[in-house]
Design an enzyme around this catalytic site. Structure first.
Site, PDB file in Angstrom:
ATOM      1  N   GLU A  60       2.423  -5.789   7.235  1.00 38.17           N
ATOM      2  CA  GLU A  60       1.995  -4.570   8.115  1.00 38.17           C
ATOM      3  C   GLU A  60       2.427  -4.746   9.650  1.00 38.17           C
ATOM      4  O   GLU A  60       2.098  -2.901  10.442  1.00 38.17           O
ATOM      5  CB  GLU A  60       0.756  -4.629   8.224  1.00 38.17           C
ATOM      6  N   GLU A  76      -2.212  -9.291  -0.564  1.00 40.30           N
ATOM      7  CA  GLU A  76      -3.722  -8.808  -0.497  1.00 40.30           C
ATOM      8  C   GLU A  76      -4.436  -8.569  -1.334  1.00 40.30           C
ATOM      9  O   GLU A  76      -5.472 -10.543  -1.844  1.00 40.30           O
ATOM     10  CB  GLU A  76      -4.445  -7.825   0.578  1.00 40.30           C
ATOM     11  N   ALA A 101       0.657  -1.213  -0.154  1.00 41.12           N
ATOM     12  CA  ALA A 101       0.311  -0.112   0.202  1.00 41.12           C
ATOM     13  C   ALA A 101       0.799   1.027  -0.210  1.00 41.12           C
ATOM     14  O   ALA A 101       1.504   0.800   0.575  1.00 41.12           O
ATOM     15  CB  ALA A 101      -0.612  -0.057   1.214  1.00 41.12           C
TER      16      ALA A 101
END
Ligand code: NAD
Length: 694
Positions: free
Chosen positions: A128, A108, A65
């Site tokens: 994460e 993901e 991300a």
């Protein structure tokens, strides 16, 4: 850039290929989800499309991300969850074709596809936890369904990636592709184009989800992630993956993700992520500053530091010549290095061949003349200006032109050392921390005349020998030790006022530091701090220091190395309070007429932490550190400040600078002018760093 350019659509017969083109690492930033959704819509509308391949353009699949989008309001953040929902409901097979890295949101996304193929060296992971958050787009629900509970917990709690070859073994990758990834992925897509039902991960169960697995994980994080929120949430969610329908776990994950993301811990870890990257940039120094090739290193002094420093170079495959004054000192130094390597080999972390290869790169010498061909020479002899000046004068005559001449001094003036040479531009401080083969921090001390090339080379060298280099200016103690010196003074003052040493240390342990100030001094040796205080007193013409800690040293208790200092130690090195020390402190207070008072943990924590902050602000104001973030990086890597607090300066930001100033004043300390100004303006250290564009 238009959506079409960020995610390009192309066809190979009945397979639609979606290529994500968001350099440098195809981060999942705005434009990517829109492009992917448009591609899926096109594939759904076209009967001739039998399967979809999603691939990354350039050097990697989606590497994660975009952390910078974390602070955006939810409606503006790139819609990773929506994209994955669309993939999961998609009626045709989708194949993620992975090269480079598929991390976080990237993995993901890949798990939202029905199949995954990868090059054997691709890296797959959910890192994460390292940013104090959790996989928030299905990772906690899908990974356990693919690789089983235990492996998923291991991956999510460590945050470390696995290679695609291992991914294949654990079922995360359906096929490894050796040749051209796209051709292999398209061929694979054709093979499975008609297979039904689609093997959606969301429809599977979780293997190995025994209650003991989760209980053991909860036990494990008490040690590995003490005091941290996100690992707990990750375990809760992995357990849900095994016990509730996918849709419920998917919803719970979104809530817990926000909870973790909005926590001070995650803010701190994200700060660290950026601060580390920023620290590598030296203000005013262009990216194209030329650097020197470091092919041979010379080290002077084979003591505690010299030996450890040498190991860093040997580990990086750089030959080292190490110089001592006597054969005995040389033999002792080499013996320590060999023993260190052999201990590592005994633990199975290195082969005996590796030990010999490294020792083979090491040349012992009693002659400084043997350093003539070294590209860098690091001096690590006694902390004495006359000795260092003598060495640098001799080095000036010996070292080849352009060689870097570095000193590992902890306290001495690098400008003064540089001034005895005819080439002060080649002189720099490289301040390693003890044990130098273990501690990651390297303070790179820029002296007045240090050249940009020498500075840039030192920074590159730090990376090469796997250190975190931070540039600092010349002053007594540089950044780390200057701050820790004040911190030590405050700790001693707290004991004088009534706290027990163990309470002072416990307050810092509770903040997440593995060692409090007194545990640290016992480890470093109490005589060292005492000698520094004596030296300072003599230089400034003050009387011989006679604080309670100086008195302890005089009883012969010098710390762990003498079996006891402020504390007693057994074989486990666990500190235990000592009655004689307590009595000595009582006597000291009585002599000074101090009536001991109870000091709350809050006061202990704040006075110690804010002393660091206050001195840090002064250092920043003087330009000794370029950014508050640099100071934080120094404290994380040199002093064990917990990353989830972000370092002392970030901790102060989190507490609010106005509160910090009010507390400092309440405790009788004078806030540094910069700290006071920032507080008055409602500013933060992070804001200051940003406003300086650093
Ligand atoms: P040490 O006493 O363990 O080692 C110093 C070595 O230098 C000795 O082996 C000595 O024989 C050798 N030496 C002295 N004069 C020499 C000369 N002219 N030529 C060759 N060798 C010579 O000391 P140390 O703890 O390794 O400290 C070395 C330097 O590193 C000091 O400047 C110290 O301030 C700095 N430093 C120490 C630490 C620490 O924690 N020990 C941390 C950072 C920096």
């Amino acid at each position: 850039m238009s959506t079409e350019t960020i995610v390009a659509q192309s066809r190979q017969d009945d397979v639609l290929i979606l290529t994500i083109q968001n350099p440098p690492v195809n981060a999942f930033s705005p434009g990517v989800p829109e492009g992917l959704k448009a591609g899926l819509d096109a594939a759904a509308a076209d009967d001739s499309v039998k399967a979809v391949v999603i691939i990354g353009g350039g050097r990697t699949f989606v590497a994660g991300a975009d952390i910078r989008t974390f602070n955006l309001p939810r409606e503006q953040a790139p819609d990773l969850r929506g994209t994955i929902e669309k993939l999961d409901a998609f009626p045709k097979p989708t194949v993620a074709a992975i090269h480079g890295t598929a991390l976080g949101g990237g993995l993901e996304l890949a798990m939202g596809c029905t199949y995954r193929v990868a090059t054997p060296d691709a890296q797959l992971g959910l890192p994460e936890v390292k940013l104090g958050v959790l996989p928030g787009a299905g990772g906690t629900q899908r990974l356990p369904r693919v690789v089983g509970a235990q492996k998923a917990l291991d991956m999510m709690l460590s945050g470390n990636p696995i290679k695609a070859t291992e991914g294949k073994e654990v079922g995360l990758i359906d096929r490894l592709i050796d040749g051209d990834l796209l051709s292999g992925a398209v061929a694979f897509a054709r093979e499975i184009a008609d297979a039904r039902p689609l093997p959606r991960i969301s429809e599977r169960g979780v293997d190995g989800a025994a209650p003991e697995v989760f209980a053991a994980a909860r036990q494990g994080i008490k040690k590995s992630h003490r005091g941290q929120l996100s690992p707990e949430l990750i375990i809760d969610l992995a357990e849900m993956a095994a016990s509730v329908p996918f849709a419920d776990g998917w919803t719970a994950e979104a809530t817990k993700f926000m909870q973790a993301k909005d926590s001070p811990q995650s803010r701190a870890l994200r700060h660290v992520f950026f601060a580390e990257r920023e620290a590598a940039k030296i203000p005013g120094l262009g990216k194209d500053t030329p650097t020197l090739d470091i092919r041979r290193a010379g080290i002077i002094g084979a003591g505690t530091m010299g030996g450890g420093i040498a190991m860093n170079f040997l580990n990086a495959g750089i030959p080292v010549t190490i110089v001592e004054t006597t054969q005995e000192a040389l033999d002792r130094g080499l013996g320590v290095i060999r023993r260190n390597y052999e201990n590592t080999a005994k633990k199975g972390r290195m082969s005996q061949d590796d030990v010999e290869t490294r020792m083979g790169l090491l040349t012992p010498s009693l002659d400084m003349g043997s350093l003539a061909d070294a590209d860098i020479i690091i001096e690590a002899v006694f902390e004495n200006m006359d000795v260092k000046k003598d060495i640098f004068t001799r080095l000036d005559a010996i070292a080849k032109p352009g060689a870097i001449l570095a000193t590992n001094t902890s306290t001495l003036d690098v400008n003064e050392i540089a001034a005895v040479t005819s080439r002060p531009e080649s002189v720099i401080g490289l301040h390693f921390f003890s044990p130098a083969n273990v501690m990651k921090l390297l303070e790179i001390v820029r002296a007045d005349k240090t050249s940009e090339t020498v500075l840039a080379t030192s920074m590159a060298l730090a990376r090469k020998i796997k250190k975190v280099g931070v540039v600092v200016g010349v002053c007594d103690g540089f950044v780390g030790n200057r701050m820790v010196h004040r911190y030590g003074e405050e700790a001693r003052r707290l004991v004088e006022e009534g706290a027990r040493p163990e309470d002072v240390d416990a307050a810092m342990n509770a903040l997440g530091l593995p060692m409090g100030p007194f545990q640290m001094s016992d480890m470093a040796g109490l005589d060292i701090g005492h000698a520094i205080r004596v030296h300072r007193a003599r230089v400034s013409g003050e009387p011989e220091p006679d604080g309670w800690l100086d008195r302890i040293v005089k009883t012969g208790r010098k710390g762990q190395k003498t079996g006891g200092g402020i504390y007693d130690y057994d074989e486990t090195r666990k500190p235990r309070p000592n009655a004689d020390v307590q009595a000595l402190i009582d006597t000291y207070r009585a002599e000074k007429g101090v009536t001991p008072r109870d000091i709350s943990t809050e006061e202990l924590t704040k006075r110690l932490a804010y002393t660091l902050v206050n001195e840090g602000a002064q250092i920043l104001d003087e330009g000794i550190a370029a950014r508050a973030g640099d100071i934080d990086v120094i404290y994380l890597y040199g002093y064990g400040f917990p990353a989830y607090r972000g370092g002392p300066m970030q901790y102060a930001d989190e507490m609010g600078l106005q509160n910090v100033v009010a507390d400092l004043e309440r405790y009788g300390q004078t806030p540094a002018p910069l700290l006071k100004r920032l507080a008055d303006e409602g500013e933060s250290f992070a804001g200051l760093d940003a406003s300086r564009g650093r």
